[in-house]
Design a protein around this motif. Structure first.
Motif, mmCIF file in Angstrom:
data_model
loop_
_atom_site.group_PDB
_atom_site.id
_atom_site.type_symbol
_atom_site.label_atom_id
_atom_site.label_comp_id
_atom_site.label_asym_id
_atom_site.label_seq_id
_atom_site.Cartn_x
_atom_site.Cartn_y
_atom_site.Cartn_z
ATOM 1 N N ALA A 33 48.176 -38.500 -44.919
ATOM 2 C CA ALA A 33 49.012 -38.283 -45.769
ATOM 3 C C ALA A 33 50.798 -38.181 -45.372
ATOM 4 O O ALA A 33 50.538 -39.009 -46.609
ATOM 5 C CB ALA A 33 48.203 -37.458 -47.233
ATOM 6 N N VAL A 37 53.160 -41.763 -46.758
ATOM 7 C CA VAL A 37 53.931 -42.160 -47.921
ATOM 8 C C VAL A 37 54.853 -42.743 -47.380
ATOM 9 O O VAL A 37 55.465 -42.596 -46.902
ATOM 10 C CB VAL A 37 53.922 -40.669 -48.370
ATOM 11 C CG1 VAL A 37 53.288 -39.887 -48.609
ATOM 12 C CG2 VAL A 37 54.897 -39.879 -47.014
ATOM 13 N N VAL A 80 52.136 -33.848 -50.434
ATOM 14 C CA VAL A 80 51.722 -34.586 -49.982
ATOM 15 C C VAL A 80 50.699 -33.497 -48.662
ATOM 16 O O VAL A 80 50.176 -33.764 -48.371
ATOM 17 C CB VAL A 80 51.805 -35.521 -49.374
ATOM 18 C CG1 VAL A 80 51.708 -36.940 -50.252
ATOM 19 C CG2 VAL A 80 52.974 -35.223 -48.719
ATOM 20 N N GLU A 99 47.601 -30.161 -44.057
ATOM 21 C CA GLU A 99 47.022 -30.821 -45.795
ATOM 22 C C GLU A 99 45.391 -30.816 -46.107
ATOM 23 O O GLU A 99 44.962 -29.667 -44.649
ATOM 24 C CB GLU A 99 47.256 -32.102 -46.157
ATOM 25 C CG GLU A 99 45.992 -33.631 -44.835
ATOM 26 C CD GLU A 99 46.544 -34.174 -44.884
ATOM 27 O OE1 GLU A 99 45.443 -35.692 -45.185
ATOM 28 O OE2 GLU A 99 47.605 -35.318 -44.231
#
Length: 201
Positions: A33, A37, A80, A99
């Motif tokens: 993630a 981004v 995120v 994450e």
């Protein structure tokens, strides 16, 4: 806002900002993630991470140790990933990005705490014996965020995924949750085997 978020040590924040600015650090992180981004990334909501190494029966105010500071890495209006820092002989340093479910769970627990009437200083408390992470709401908002005594009146909010038998996102006073945690780590006494105890010499 009833949460009094303590500022992180400046070197810890600088180390995270430097890591975010390093294409190598972001690329090598095990955080798809974070790598995918678009737009800017910013470290927010610094929380001291304390560890409760041992849960002892009848210990009313257990001591914890400060293990690091955690920042949620935000892209726009959503987190995120997170970044952990650790204390080294040379001071605070970036540790790693990660994450997973604890990020969403942390955000949810913080939002719940912000809607409460009581003022708290938010921290994170890790309990390795139970593979458990909680949002620790300390009742002394002026306390040193690195100080590590669990007050019986403090509130712990287990984050998801919580251990079996403990409900995630249900706030508990420390005085109420500690006995439950103690039971979960205290082994049951071994059954007595007939003929081994009290046998004639």
């Amino acid at each position: 806002m009833p949460l009094h978020v303590s500022p992180a040590p400046a070197p810890a924040l600088r180390s995270v900002l430097a890591a975010l600015g390093s294409p190598t650090a972001v690329r090598e992180a095990h955080t798809p993630a974070l790598r995918s981004v678009q737009g800017s990334l910013s470290p927010e909501l610094p929380l001291p991470v304390h560890v409760l190494d041992r849960i002892l029966p009848d210990e009313a105010a257990p001591r914890t140790r400060l293990a690091g500071w955690r920042f949620l890495i935000r892209n726009g209006d959503r987190a995120v990933a997170a970044a952990d820092t650790m204390l080294t002989p040379d001071g605070w340093a970036f540790s790693h990005f990660f994450e997973g479910p604890y990020i969403v769970s942390t955000e949810l627990a913080v939002r719940q705490a912000e809607s409460a009437a009581t003022h708290y200083q938010p921290r994170l408390l890790s309990v390795p014996e139970l593979y458990m992470l909680t949002l620790w709401l300390h009742n002394d908002t002026e306390a040193d965020a690195g100080g590590g005594t669990l007050d019986p009146a403090d509130v712990l909010v287990p984050l998801a995924p919580a251990p079996p038998g403990i409900t995630a996102h249900l706030p508990h006073r420390v005085a109420d949750l500690l006995p439950v945690m103690t039971l979960r780590v205290t082994p049951a006494p071994a059954p007595e085997l007939p003929g081994l105890l009290g046998s004639p010499a």
